[in-house]
Design a protein around this motif. Structure first.
Motif, PDB file in Angstrom:
ATOM      1  N   GLY A  14     -11.852   9.878  76.757  1.00 39.18           N
ATOM      2  CA  GLY A  14     -12.647   8.685  76.495  1.00 39.18           C
ATOM      3  C   GLY A  14     -14.008   9.022  75.899  1.00 39.18           C
ATOM      4  O   GLY A  14     -14.472   8.372  74.957  1.00 39.18           O
ATOM      5  N   LEU A  15     -14.661  10.050  76.426  1.00 41.64           N
ATOM      6  CA  LEU A  15     -15.956  10.480  75.902  1.00 41.64           C
ATOM      7  C   LEU A  15     -15.830  10.963  74.459  1.00 41.64           C
ATOM      8  O   LEU A  15     -16.658  10.621  73.604  1.00 41.64           O
ATOM      9  CB  LEU A  15     -16.529  11.593  76.779  1.00 41.64           C
ATOM     10  N   ALA A  16     -14.784  11.723  74.177  1.00 42.37           N
ATOM     11  CA  ALA A  16     -14.564  12.199  72.803  1.00 42.37           C
ATOM     12  C   ALA A  16     -14.300  11.021  71.856  1.00 42.37           C
ATOM     13  O   ALA A  16     -14.792  11.014  70.723  1.00 42.37           O
ATOM     14  CB  ALA A  16     -13.392  13.174  72.773  1.00 42.37           C
ATOM     15  N   TYR A  23     -20.054   8.831  65.708  1.00 45.23           N
ATOM     16  CA  TYR A  23     -20.375   9.869  64.732  1.00 45.23           C
ATOM     17  C   TYR A  23     -19.825   9.567  63.336  1.00 45.23           C
ATOM     18  O   TYR A  23     -20.534   9.749  62.344  1.00 45.23           O
ATOM     19  CB  TYR A  23     -19.825  11.222  65.206  1.00 45.23           C
ATOM     20  N   VAL A  24     -18.596   9.124  63.235  1.00 45.06           N
ATOM     21  CA  VAL A  24     -17.955   8.948  61.922  1.00 45.06           C
ATOM     22  C   VAL A  24     -18.676   7.908  61.062  1.00 45.06           C
ATOM     23  O   VAL A  24     -19.036   8.212  59.920  1.00 45.06           O
ATOM     24  CB  VAL A  24     -16.450   8.633  62.085  1.00 45.06           C
ATOM     25  N   PRO A  25     -18.951   6.698  61.554  1.00 42.16           N
ATOM     26  CA  PRO A  25     -19.688   5.755  60.704  1.00 42.16           C
ATOM     27  C   PRO A  25     -21.102   6.236  60.366  1.00 42.16           C
ATOM     28  O   PRO A  25     -21.588   6.029  59.257  1.00 42.16           O
ATOM     29  CB  PRO A  25     -19.747   4.473  61.536  1.00 42.16           C
ATOM     30  N   ILE A  28     -20.823   8.816  57.576  1.00 43.64           N
ATOM     31  CA  ILE A  28     -20.522   8.164  56.295  1.00 43.64           C
ATOM     32  C   ILE A  28     -21.775   7.494  55.738  1.00 43.64           C
ATOM     33  O   ILE A  28     -22.076   7.617  54.550  1.00 43.64           O
ATOM     34  CB  ILE A  28     -19.378   7.144  56.475  1.00 43.64           C
ATOM     35  N   PHE A  29     -22.527   6.800  56.603  1.00 46.83           N
ATOM     36  CA  PHE A  29     -23.748   6.127  56.158  1.00 46.83           C
ATOM     37  C   PHE A  29     -24.770   7.129  55.640  1.00 46.83           C
ATOM     38  O   PHE A  29     -25.360   6.937  54.574  1.00 46.83           O
ATOM     39  CB  PHE A  29     -24.340   5.308  57.309  1.00 46.83           C
ATOM     40  N   LEU A  30     -24.986   8.207  56.368  1.00 50.22           N
ATOM     41  CA  LEU A  30     -25.983   9.197  55.950  1.00 50.22           C
ATOM     42  C   LEU A  30     -25.570   9.897  54.660  1.00 50.22           C
ATOM     43  O   LEU A  30     -26.414  10.184  53.810  1.00 50.22           O
ATOM     44  CB  LEU A  30     -26.215  10.217  57.066  1.00 50.22           C
ATOM     45  N   THR A  31     -24.297  10.155  54.494  1.00 50.91           N
ATOM     46  CA  THR A  31     -23.821  10.781  53.263  1.00 50.91           C
ATOM     47  C   THR A  31     -24.010   9.844  52.076  1.00 50.91           C
ATOM     48  O   THR A  31     -24.457  10.263  51.002  1.00 50.91           O
ATOM     49  CB  THR A  31     -22.334  11.155  53.394  1.00 50.91           C
ATOM     50  N   ALA A  32     -23.709   8.563  52.267  1.00 53.47           N
ATOM     51  CA  ALA A  32     -23.857   7.592  51.177  1.00 53.47           C
ATOM     52  C   ALA A  32     -25.316   7.439  50.773  1.00 53.47           C
ATOM     53  O   ALA A  32     -25.637   7.402  49.581  1.00 53.47           O
ATOM     54  CB  ALA A  32     -23.281   6.246  51.600  1.00 53.47           C
ATOM     55  N   THR A  33     -26.219   7.373  51.746  1.00 57.87           N
ATOM     56  CA  THR A  33     -27.634   7.216  51.403  1.00 57.87           C
ATOM     57  C   THR A  33     -28.173   8.469  50.736  1.00 57.87           C
ATOM     58  O   THR A  33     -29.012   8.378  49.837  1.00 57.87           O
ATOM     59  CB  THR A  33     -28.478   6.881  52.652  1.00 57.87           C
ATOM     60  N   GLU A  34     -27.704   9.639  51.152  1.00 57.18           N
ATOM     61  CA  GLU A  34     -28.156  10.883  50.515  1.00 57.18           C
ATOM     62  C   GLU A  34     -27.678  10.955  49.068  1.00 57.18           C
ATOM     63  O   GLU A  34     -28.433  11.346  48.184  1.00 57.18           O
ATOM     64  CB  GLU A  34     -27.634  12.084  51.296  1.00 57.18           C
TER      65      GLU A  34
END
Length: 58
Positions: A14-16, A23-25, A28-34
């Motif tokens: 459950g923790l994973a 983590y995944v969204p 993706i957001f940080l990669t797109a903004t970079e």
């Protein structure tokens, strides 16, 4: 519940799962903004380079 191994497995799974859902969204957001920031910087460099190539008019 006598089987503590199964409880530990369920808690860790459950923790994973929660960590992956966060983590995944975020990744993706940080990669797109970079990429967007890098693209804008490249456009700015190209525009400045084009301005430098043009001769100054008196």
């Amino acid at each position: 519940m006598n089987d503590s191994g199964a409880l530990f497995f369920v808690l860790m799974t459950g923790l994973a799962g929660i960590m992956a859902l966060v983590y995944v969204p975020l990744r993706i957001f940080l990669t797109a903004t970079e990429r967007r920031r890098r693209y804008k910087l490249l456009q700015n460099i190209r525009r400045l380079r084009d301005e430098l190539v043009q001769p100054l008019e008196p």
